[in-house]
Design an enzyme around this catalytic site. Sequence first.
Site: not given
Length: 252
Positions: A144, A32, A177, A51
Amino acid sequence: MRRVLVTAGGSGIGRAMAEGFAAAGHQVWVTDVSAVALADVPEGWRTTVVDATDEAGVKVLFSEIAEVWGGLDVLCANAGVAGPTALIEDIALEDWRTCVSVNLEGCFLAAKYAAPLMKAARAGAIIVTSSTAGLYGYPNRAPYASAKWAVIGLMKTLAMELGPFGIRANVICPGAVEGPRMEGVLEREAAAKGMTRDQVYEGYASGTSMRSFVEARDIANMAVFLGSDAARLVSGQVIAVDGHTENPDPKL
């Protein structure tokens, strides 16, 4: 017992994937960008703060995996960000680049360094997290949707390139989600469209045959299946876990 790496595994879908593989008896390594997100992982999990777009850091990560585990069986290339919610003319180039970089380059780098480990074993499974936005596009979400569309092309290429080595590659396309990340999307979209958060929520849900959002565990269950022997000849596939999207942009 498989050796499983989940990128962005500190929360959300990634955390659910890691929990699913761990519950199935596999070894889990999660990454993460936030140390805080990894602070409360279960005992026995390996963690790395990195990263997903930092090639030097990713290279070190895979060197550690090779040293500690001796190889890798399953890669869940899950790192991603929602990006801006705005009309195309209002999106800053920097915001575009950040969104595309994390969602697409993060997947590319993970696959780049996982491939040699899997080739050496002549086996492996790469599972990429895309989105229903990568199947249909979505207004006000150009960076996105573009990146999530692109990772499908990357996965198809990986399936062809790595298949002769016994390595499978598939994409999971989650629908909306439930969770904090989606709440942020709902709030931003409500502001952009002049609607309430609840109206946007109902719009997303009404666009599916099952009139429902999905949960992170639904995505995790699919990932565990795709990483298993039960899916030994499943490769190059784009699998939506979304309650069946009928209309990606319902107008209320």
